[in-house]
Scaffold this motif. Structure first.
Motif, PDB file in Angstrom:
ATOM      1  N   SER A  10       8.749  -7.315   1.342  1.00 14.49           N
ATOM      2  CA  SER A  10       7.720  -7.087   2.347  1.00 14.49           C
ATOM      3  C   SER A  10       7.148  -5.681   2.210  1.00 14.49           C
ATOM      4  O   SER A  10       7.779  -4.780   1.641  1.00 14.49           O
ATOM      5  CB  SER A  10       8.289  -7.274   3.757  1.00 14.49           C
ATOM      6  OG  SER A  10       9.155  -6.204   4.092  1.00 14.49           O
ATOM      7  N   ALA A  11       5.945  -5.492   2.768  1.00 15.06           N
ATOM      8  CA  ALA A  11       5.317  -4.167   2.717  1.00 15.06           C
ATOM      9  C   ALA A  11       6.196  -3.118   3.383  1.00 15.06           C
ATOM     10  O   ALA A  11       6.329  -1.989   2.888  1.00 15.06           O
ATOM     11  CB  ALA A  11       3.939  -4.220   3.385  1.00 15.06           C
ATOM     12  N   LEU A  12       6.809  -3.482   4.510  1.00 15.36           N
ATOM     13  CA  LEU A  12       7.656  -2.522   5.203  1.00 15.36           C
ATOM     14  C   LEU A  12       8.896  -2.192   4.379  1.00 15.36           C
ATOM     15  O   LEU A  12       9.259  -1.017   4.223  1.00 15.36           O
ATOM     16  CB  LEU A  12       8.076  -3.069   6.571  1.00 15.36           C
ATOM     17  CG  LEU A  12       9.037  -2.188   7.370  1.00 15.36           C
ATOM     18  CD1 LEU A  12       8.458  -0.796   7.584  1.00 15.36           C
ATOM     19  CD2 LEU A  12       9.370  -2.843   8.707  1.00 15.36           C
ATOM     20  N   VAL A 146       4.556  -7.478   9.683  1.00 19.02           N
ATOM     21  CA  VAL A 146       3.996  -6.683  10.775  1.00 19.02           C
ATOM     22  C   VAL A 146       2.514  -6.989  10.983  1.00 19.02           C
ATOM     23  O   VAL A 146       2.046  -7.194  12.109  1.00 19.02           O
ATOM     24  CB  VAL A 146       4.205  -5.178  10.505  1.00 19.02           C
ATOM     25  CG1 VAL A 146       3.458  -4.340  11.541  1.00 19.02           C
ATOM     26  CG2 VAL A 146       5.698  -4.834  10.543  1.00 19.02           C
ATOM     27  N   HIS A 147       1.738  -7.054   9.901  1.00 21.90           N
ATOM     28  CA  HIS A 147       0.312  -7.326  10.027  1.00 21.90           C
ATOM     29  C   HIS A 147       0.067  -8.709  10.630  1.00 21.90           C
ATOM     30  O   HIS A 147      -0.844  -8.887  11.459  1.00 21.90           O
ATOM     31  CB  HIS A 147      -0.373  -7.220   8.670  1.00 21.90           C
ATOM     32  CG  HIS A 147      -0.615  -5.816   8.217  1.00 21.90           C
ATOM     33  ND1 HIS A 147       0.085  -5.251   7.184  1.00 21.90           N
ATOM     34  CD2 HIS A 147      -1.454  -4.860   8.677  1.00 21.90           C
ATOM     35  CE1 HIS A 147      -0.334  -4.004   7.003  1.00 21.90           C
ATOM     36  NE2 HIS A 147      -1.263  -3.745   7.902  1.00 21.90           N
ATOM     37  N   GLY A 183       9.074   0.835  12.133  1.00 23.03           N
ATOM     38  CA  GLY A 183       8.370   0.095  11.105  1.00 23.03           C
ATOM     39  C   GLY A 183       6.868   0.306  11.166  1.00 23.03           C
ATOM     40  O   GLY A 183       6.200   0.456  10.138  1.00 23.03           O
ATOM     41  N   ILE A 184       6.318   0.322  12.374  1.00 25.23           N
ATOM     42  CA  ILE A 184       4.884   0.530  12.530  1.00 25.23           C
ATOM     43  C   ILE A 184       4.498   1.926  12.040  1.00 25.23           C
ATOM     44  O   ILE A 184       3.506   2.110  11.335  1.00 25.23           O
ATOM     45  CB  ILE A 184       4.470   0.332  13.996  1.00 25.23           C
ATOM     46  CG1 ILE A 184       4.749  -1.117  14.422  1.00 25.23           C
ATOM     47  CG2 ILE A 184       3.003   0.653  14.195  1.00 25.23           C
ATOM     48  CD1 ILE A 184       4.457  -1.394  15.876  1.00 25.23           C
ATOM     49  N   LEU A 189       0.615   2.442  10.914  1.00 28.31           N
ATOM     50  CA  LEU A 189      -0.117   1.606  11.865  1.00 28.31           C
ATOM     51  C   LEU A 189       0.122   2.033  13.304  1.00 28.31           C
ATOM     52  O   LEU A 189      -0.026   1.231  14.230  1.00 28.31           O
ATOM     53  CB  LEU A 189       0.318   0.134  11.692  1.00 28.31           C
ATOM     54  CG  LEU A 189       0.084  -0.487  10.313  1.00 28.31           C
ATOM     55  CD1 LEU A 189       0.726  -1.864  10.226  1.00 28.31           C
ATOM     56  CD2 LEU A 189      -1.409  -0.575  10.019  1.00 28.31           C
ATOM     57  N   ASP A 190       0.439   3.299  13.503  1.00 37.00           N
ATOM     58  CA  ASP A 190       0.788   3.761  14.847  1.00 37.00           C
ATOM     59  C   ASP A 190      -0.361   3.632  15.837  1.00 37.00           C
ATOM     60  O   ASP A 190      -0.140   3.634  17.053  1.00 37.00           O
ATOM     61  CB  ASP A 190       1.292   5.207  14.807  1.00 37.00           C
ATOM     62  CG  ASP A 190       0.332   6.134  14.094  1.00 37.00           C
ATOM     63  OD1 ASP A 190       0.070   5.906  12.900  1.00 37.00           O
ATOM     64  OD2 ASP A 190      -0.173   7.074  14.737  1.00 37.00           O
ATOM     65  N   TRP A 191      -1.602   3.515  15.348  1.00 35.85           N
ATOM     66  CA  TRP A 191      -2.745   3.305  16.234  1.00 35.85           C
ATOM     67  C   TRP A 191      -2.601   2.014  17.044  1.00 35.85           C
ATOM     68  O   TRP A 191      -3.240   1.845  18.092  1.00 35.85           O
ATOM     69  CB  TRP A 191      -4.050   3.255  15.443  1.00 35.85           C
ATOM     70  CG  TRP A 191      -4.010   2.337  14.261  1.00 35.85           C
ATOM     71  CD1 TRP A 191      -3.802   2.669  12.963  1.00 35.85           C
ATOM     72  CD2 TRP A 191      -4.168   0.914  14.282  1.00 35.85           C
ATOM     73  NE1 TRP A 191      -3.816   1.562  12.155  1.00 35.85           N
ATOM     74  CE2 TRP A 191      -4.036   0.471  12.946  1.00 35.85           C
ATOM     75  CE3 TRP A 191      -4.399  -0.021  15.282  1.00 35.85           C
ATOM     76  CZ2 TRP A 191      -4.130  -0.889  12.598  1.00 35.85           C
ATOM     77  CZ3 TRP A 191      -4.489  -1.373  14.938  1.00 35.85           C
ATOM     78  CH2 TRP A 191      -4.353  -1.787  13.609  1.00 35.85           C
TER      79      TRP A 191
END
Length: 334
Positions: A10-12, A146-147, A183-184, A189-191
């Motif tokens: 996964s990306a994470l 996550v996405h 993870g975010i 992707l904290d926004w």
């Protein structure tokens, strides 16, 4: 020397693994990622029904045991509390944000979500604590990267249509999802976070925010790798993880309800807060304890003291009836 470092695909997972690899790379060491598919990556259905904690770790661990890779990087919360004899956790780097994240439409928080709001999460621990706070919420079981999960939030796909999601997955059907801040943040992707949930409201999974670097217990790393691992084994993170995993191991011996735990080490003191909750949120048992633990380096004695703190808090909870709460799905405490 080049070392093979195992990771999920996964990306994470690859982002976390690359962060560890970059941190440990020196003039004498370099790392090559090896992607290992796990049961959690290739099987659909509820996380809890797949087996909960451990479903993402088994194949990675077997790759280390079989010598397919030299070491593996896990999210610590993915590892079952019982450590296999063939493996050891050689490093726990500095911990990231351990809190849960609410990612909601229109900047909403737990307090401002409308009555009956639809919240996505596949974690029994989060479900139980959410319902304890807001019994009116409608919980929707979700999985995916996550996405994919963020794309379920109303308005996300309109404002952030460059973010990928799995083909055929619903979009914009939920008011919010709950994920891990760590993870975010690691994915940049904290926004998307509208509330970093205070642990006073919701305790994280044991080990949340921490990474674990695992190696074979039967074959000692060479001098270069051993030095890199030792340098990145952060004492506070190690003590916190030891207490949380001791609590988890003790509670799981007789309690199948969702468990949250957070140990924090500051100013020579280790504090452990923990909760066990009925799945429907109607009853929670929460306890805490603190021990003085001045430490400059990890020793067997300090680890034993941290472990005993976890046992102590777990025992307090069992004495208060934690083992009598209705069980949740198969060890799904994430």
């Amino acid at each position: 020397m080049a070392y093979r470092i195992g990771t999920r695909g996964s990306a994470l997972a690859t982002t976390q693994t690359q962060w560890v690899a970059d941190a440990m790379t020196t003039a004498d060491t370099e790392f090559e990622q090896v992607i290992i598919k796990t049961k959690g990556d290739v099987t659909t259905g509820s996380l809890a029904n797949l087996g909960g904690t451990g479903v993402f770790a088994t194949a990675l661990r077997q790759a280390v045991i079989d010598g397919e890779v030299d070491l593996a990087v896990h999210s610590l919360k993915d590892l079952p509390a019982k450590q296999p004899e063939q493996l050891r956790i050689a490093a726990i780097p500095e911990r990231a944000d351990y809190r849960d994240a609410l990612c909601a439409a229109e900047g909403m928080t737990l307090e401002t979500l409308p009555k009956g709001a639809k919240i996505g999460t596949g974690s029994p621990r989060r479900i139980a604590q959410l319902l304890a706070l807001r019994p009116d919420l409608e919980i929707v079981d979700i999985r995916g990267n996550v996405h994919t999960r963020l794309a379920r939030v109303k308005g996300y796909e309109h404002h952030h249509d460059n973010a990928p999601s799995a083909a055929g997955s619903p979009k914009g059907d939920l008011d919010a999802v709950v994920l891990a801040c760590a993870g975010i943040d690691r994915l940049g992707l904290d926004w998307a976070i509208t509330q970093r949930i205070d642990p006073e409201l919701m305790l994280p999974a044991p080990g949340q925010g921490a990474l674990a670097v695992e190696v074979s217990a039967d074959k000692a790393p060479d001098a270069s790798l051993a030095a890199a691992l030792a340098h990145h084994d952060q004492p506070a993170a190690r003590l916190e993880a030891t207490a949380e995993r001791a609590l988890l191991a003790t509670l799981e011996a007789g309690c199948a309800s969702p468990i949250g735990a957070l140990a924090t080490y500051t100013d020579g003191r280790l504090r452990l807060d923990a909760v066990v909750a009925a799945m429907d949120g109607t009853k929670t048992i929460r306890r805490e304890a603190t021990t003085a633990l001045p430490v400059e380096a990890i020793t067997d004695a300090t680890l034993a003291a941290a472990y005993q703190l976890g046992v102590k808090v777990a025992t307090m909870m069992i004495d208060d009836g934690a083992d009598l709460l209705p069980p949740g799905p198969a060890r799904g405490n994430r």
